[in-house]
Design a protein around this motif. Structure first.
Motif, mmCIF file in Angstrom:
data_model
loop_
_atom_site.group_PDB
_atom_site.id
_atom_site.type_symbol
_atom_site.label_atom_id
_atom_site.label_comp_id
_atom_site.label_asym_id
_atom_site.label_seq_id
_atom_site.Cartn_x
_atom_site.Cartn_y
_atom_site.Cartn_z
ATOM 1 N N HIS A 106 42.530 63.810 -4.510
ATOM 2 C CA HIS A 106 42.442 64.213 -5.911
ATOM 3 C C HIS A 106 43.799 63.928 -6.527
ATOM 4 C CE1 HIS A 106 38.800 66.146 -4.511
ATOM 5 N NE2 HIS A 106 38.461 66.398 -5.769
ATOM 6 N N VAL A 107 43.816 63.595 -7.789
ATOM 7 C CA VAL A 107 44.987 62.966 -8.389
ATOM 8 C C VAL A 107 46.233 63.849 -8.266
ATOM 9 C CG1 VAL A 107 44.636 63.807 -10.751
ATOM 10 C CG2 VAL A 107 45.724 61.604 -10.365
ATOM 11 N N SER A 108 47.361 63.204 -7.946
ATOM 12 C CA SER A 108 48.617 63.902 -7.676
ATOM 13 C C SER A 108 49.713 63.461 -8.645
ATOM 14 C CB SER A 108 49.075 63.624 -6.244
ATOM 15 O OG SER A 108 50.406 64.066 -6.041
ATOM 16 N N HIS A 109 50.459 64.441 -9.175
ATOM 17 C CA HIS A 109 51.544 64.131 -10.102
ATOM 18 C C HIS A 109 52.755 63.539 -9.387
ATOM 19 C CE1 HIS A 109 52.831 68.077 -8.608
ATOM 20 N NE2 HIS A 109 54.066 67.734 -8.951
ATOM 21 N N HIS A 110 52.720 63.474 -8.064
ATOM 22 C CA HIS A 110 53.810 62.826 -7.334
ATOM 23 C C HIS A 110 53.733 61.297 -7.434
ATOM 24 C CE1 HIS A 110 55.280 66.547 -5.650
ATOM 25 N NE2 HIS A 110 54.065 66.857 -5.237
ATOM 26 N N VAL A 111 52.627 60.785 -7.942
ATOM 27 C CA VAL A 111 52.435 59.342 -8.098
ATOM 28 C C VAL A 111 53.029 58.899 -9.435
ATOM 29 C CG1 VAL A 111 50.728 57.488 -8.266
ATOM 30 C CG2 VAL A 111 50.350 59.422 -6.694
ATOM 31 N N PRO A 112 53.854 57.859 -9.459
ATOM 32 C CA PRO A 112 54.435 57.400 -10.723
ATOM 33 C C PRO A 112 53.352 57.087 -11.765
ATOM 34 C CG PRO A 112 55.507 56.326 -8.874
ATOM 35 C CD PRO A 112 54.345 57.073 -8.300
ATOM 36 N N GLY A 113 53.534 57.622 -12.960
ATOM 37 C CA GLY A 113 52.575 57.399 -14.036
ATOM 38 C C GLY A 113 51.545 58.495 -14.194
ATOM 39 N N VAL A 114 51.450 59.404 -13.217
ATOM 40 C CA VAL A 114 50.496 60.518 -13.293
ATOM 41 C C VAL A 114 51.193 61.724 -13.919
ATOM 42 C CG1 VAL A 114 49.086 62.146 -11.982
ATOM 43 C CG2 VAL A 114 49.137 59.729 -11.332
ATOM 44 N N GLU A 115 50.584 62.290 -14.943
ATOM 45 C CA GLU A 115 51.173 63.425 -15.644
ATOM 46 C C GLU A 115 50.900 64.758 -14.963
ATOM 47 O OE1 GLU A 115 53.087 63.202 -18.273
ATOM 48 O OE2 GLU A 115 52.801 61.083 -18.752
ATOM 49 N N LEU A 116 49.741 64.865 -14.287
ATOM 50 C CA LEU A 116 49.282 66.178 -13.869
ATOM 51 C C LEU A 116 48.378 66.066 -12.652
ATOM 52 C CD1 LEU A 116 48.980 69.253 -14.703
ATOM 53 C CD2 LEU A 116 46.937 68.530 -15.964
ATOM 54 N N SER A 117 48.595 66.904 -11.668
ATOM 55 C CA SER A 117 47.661 67.012 -10.546
ATOM 56 C C SER A 117 46.411 67.757 -11.017
ATOM 57 C CB SER A 117 48.295 67.780 -9.387
ATOM 58 O OG SER A 117 49.406 67.095 -8.861
ATOM 59 N N THR A 118 45.250 67.194 -10.721
ATOM 60 C CA THR A 118 43.991 67.828 -11.119
ATOM 61 C C THR A 118 42.985 67.721 -9.974
ATOM 62 O OG1 THR A 118 43.172 65.781 -12.134
ATOM 63 C CG2 THR A 118 44.308 67.339 -13.586
ATOM 64 N N GLY A 119 41.857 68.354 -10.161
ATOM 65 C CA GLY A 119 40.815 68.347 -9.136
ATOM 66 C C GLY A 119 39.931 69.562 -9.280
ATOM 67 N N SER A 120 40.559 70.706 -9.581
ATOM 68 C CA SER A 120 39.802 71.901 -9.915
ATOM 69 C C SER A 120 39.348 71.746 -11.362
ATOM 70 C CB SER A 120 40.678 73.150 -9.748
ATOM 71 O OG SER A 120 39.954 74.313 -10.046
ATOM 72 N N LEU A 121 38.072 71.500 -11.550
ATOM 73 C CA LEU A 121 37.582 71.075 -12.854
ATOM 74 C C LEU A 121 37.744 72.149 -13.927
ATOM 75 C CD1 LEU A 121 34.327 69.209 -11.726
ATOM 76 C CD2 LEU A 121 36.525 68.215 -12.386
ATOM 77 N N GLY A 122 37.974 71.671 -15.154
ATOM 78 C CA GLY A 122 38.079 72.559 -16.296
ATOM 79 C C GLY A 122 39.485 72.889 -16.726
ATOM 80 N N HIS A 123 40.487 72.362 -16.035
ATOM 81 C CA HIS A 123 41.874 72.716 -16.332
ATOM 82 C C HIS A 123 42.604 71.660 -17.171
ATOM 83 C CE1 HIS A 123 42.371 76.021 -13.140
ATOM 84 N NE2 HIS A 123 41.094 75.688 -13.182
ATOM 85 N N GLY A 124 42.171 70.415 -17.086
ATOM 86 C CA GLY A 124 42.930 69.331 -17.708
ATOM 87 C C GLY A 124 43.052 69.439 -19.208
ATOM 88 N N LEU A 125 41.979 69.835 -19.891
ATOM 89 C CA LEU A 125 42.029 69.892 -21.351
ATOM 90 C C LEU A 125 42.983 70.975 -21.833
ATOM 91 C CD1 LEU A 125 41.189 68.973 -24.113
ATOM 92 C CD2 LEU A 125 39.108 70.353 -23.921
ATOM 93 N N SER A 126 42.997 72.119 -21.173
ATOM 94 C CA SER A 126 43.907 73.191 -21.582
ATOM 95 C C SER A 126 45.363 72.725 -21.534
ATOM 96 C CB SER A 126 43.731 74.407 -20.666
ATOM 97 O OG SER A 126 42.439 74.947 -20.776
ATOM 98 N N ILE A 127 45.721 72.036 -20.461
ATOM 99 C CA ILE A 127 47.106 71.567 -20.329
ATOM 100 C C ILE A 127 47.386 70.434 -21.307
ATOM 101 C CG2 ILE A 127 48.776 70.544 -18.725
ATOM 102 C CD1 ILE A 127 47.298 72.076 -16.490
ATOM 103 N N ALA A 128 46.403 69.563 -21.535
ATOM 104 C CA ALA A 128 46.562 68.494 -22.527
ATOM 105 C C ALA A 128 46.759 69.079 -23.921
ATOM 106 C CB ALA A 128 45.350 67.569 -22.500
ATOM 107 N N CYS A 129 46.076 70.184 -24.213
ATOM 108 C CA CYS A 129 46.295 70.869 -25.489
ATOM 109 C C CYS A 129 47.747 71.325 -25.602
ATOM 110 C CB CYS A 129 45.371 72.077 -25.617
ATOM 111 S SG CYS A 129 43.657 71.691 -26.030
ATOM 112 N N GLY A 130 48.302 71.824 -24.496
ATOM 113 C CA GLY A 130 49.705 72.215 -24.494
ATOM 114 C C GLY A 130 50.621 71.037 -24.753
ATOM 115 N N PHE A 131 50.331 69.902 -24.123
ATOM 116 C CA PHE A 131 51.114 68.682 -24.375
ATOM 117 C C PHE A 131 51.070 68.313 -25.862
ATOM 118 C CE2 PHE A 131 50.240 66.793 -19.849
ATOM 119 C CZ PHE A 131 51.161 67.667 -19.306
ATOM 120 N N ALA A 132 49.860 68.338 -26.432
ATOM 121 C CA ALA A 132 49.679 67.919 -27.818
ATOM 122 C C ALA A 132 50.326 68.897 -28.793
ATOM 123 C CB ALA A 132 48.191 67.769 -28.118
#
Length: 275
Positions: A106-132
């Motif tokens: 599942h995607v890892s923020h340790h990889v260059p170009g990745v902003e956020l580790s995700t995998g537990s569904l439903g969390h990405g939009l909340s954090i993206a809202c914080g970014f925005a």
């Protein structure tokens, strides 16, 4: 035949390479989710081949656009897009899902170009809202994109974040929903029906468009700039699970099945001949 001289031809070729890389990665590493990767491969290709303002040599540039793959189980597709864009050597993709590799299942923020580790569904939009929201407060000009799965929209946290974004008029935020209509174990309509999906997002204060999620010209037109300058954008991308390999398309089987043996060879042949 792909016209590689046109913009959409270049992104379609990138999508084909993403699918081939992902097939090899999931097969050799023992990872699954190839159907979910293939439904969003064209979206990733258009983002990384045309839309996103990112700098591979400076992946943490303050002016970069931010992209969050909230459906983190489709990470092999993102890793392939990043490698093709030059964030790290393509050869590193062979380490996917191997011991000590940072190319996790599942995607890892340790990889260059990745902003956020995700995998537990439903969390990405909340954090993206914080970014925005942070970008708005800072007066920054970059955009924030987040790719959701349709099954992920079962999560209440998605709708809490959607309400937040609409209230704060985050017009620098774009959500893309990979609407392939098949979840991990059954069709979306059987698990928890999302219809009318367009009306739901509209009622939360978003500008909403529906596109063919495999049509690169449509994706470019809707993603290249915000739909409105006073509200967030939601692009509902109608897709096909397993798109690109005939026997994987539109079936729940390939959410978890690993492509190996004759199935791997048949899939690779189809993709290599799609030029």
């Amino acid at each position: 035949m792909i016209d590689q001289d046109s913009t959409s031809g270049k992104t379609r070729e990138l999508a084909r390479r993403i699918r081939i890389h992902s097939l090899r990665m999931t097969s050799s590493g023992g990872g699954s989710h190839i159907g979910s990767i293939y439904s969003c491969a064209d979206i990733l290709a258009v983002l990384y081949g045309h839309v996103l303002n990112v700098i591979p040599d400076d992946p943490k540039s303050g002016s970069r656009d931010r992209f969050v793959l909230s459906k983190g189980h489709a990470c092999a597709g993102l890793y392939a897009a990043l490698a093709e864009r030059g964030f790290f050597p393509v050869e590193k993709l062979a380490t996917h899902y191997q011991n000590s590799s940072d190319l996790c299942g599942h995607v890892s923020h340790h990889v260059p170009g990745v902003e956020l580790s995700t995998g537990s569904l439903g969390h990405g939009l909340s954090i993206a809202c914080g970014f925005a929201y942070a970008a708005k407060l800072a007066g920054a000009g970059h955009r924030v994109f987040v790719l959701l799965s349709d099954g992920e929209c079962d999560e209440g946290s998605v709708w809490e974040a959607a309400l937040f974004a609409g209230h704060h008029r985050l017009d620098n935020l774009t959500v893309i929903i990979d609407y392939n209509q098949i979840q991990g174990i059954a069709p979306v309509t059987e698990v928890l029906d999302l219809a009318p999906l367009h009306d739901k997002w509209t009622s939360f204060g978003w500008g909403v468009r529906e596109v063919d999620g495999h049509n690169h010209d449509q994706l470019m037109a809707e993603l290249s700039q915000p739909l409105h300058f006073d509200r967030p954008t939601c692009v509902i991308a109608n897709t096909v699970k397993g798109k690109g390999v005939s026997f994987m398309e539109g079936t729940v089987l390939w959410h978890y099945r690993i492509p190996r043996g004759d199935e791997f060879e048949a899939a690779l042949l189809e993709l290599e001949n799609c030029k």
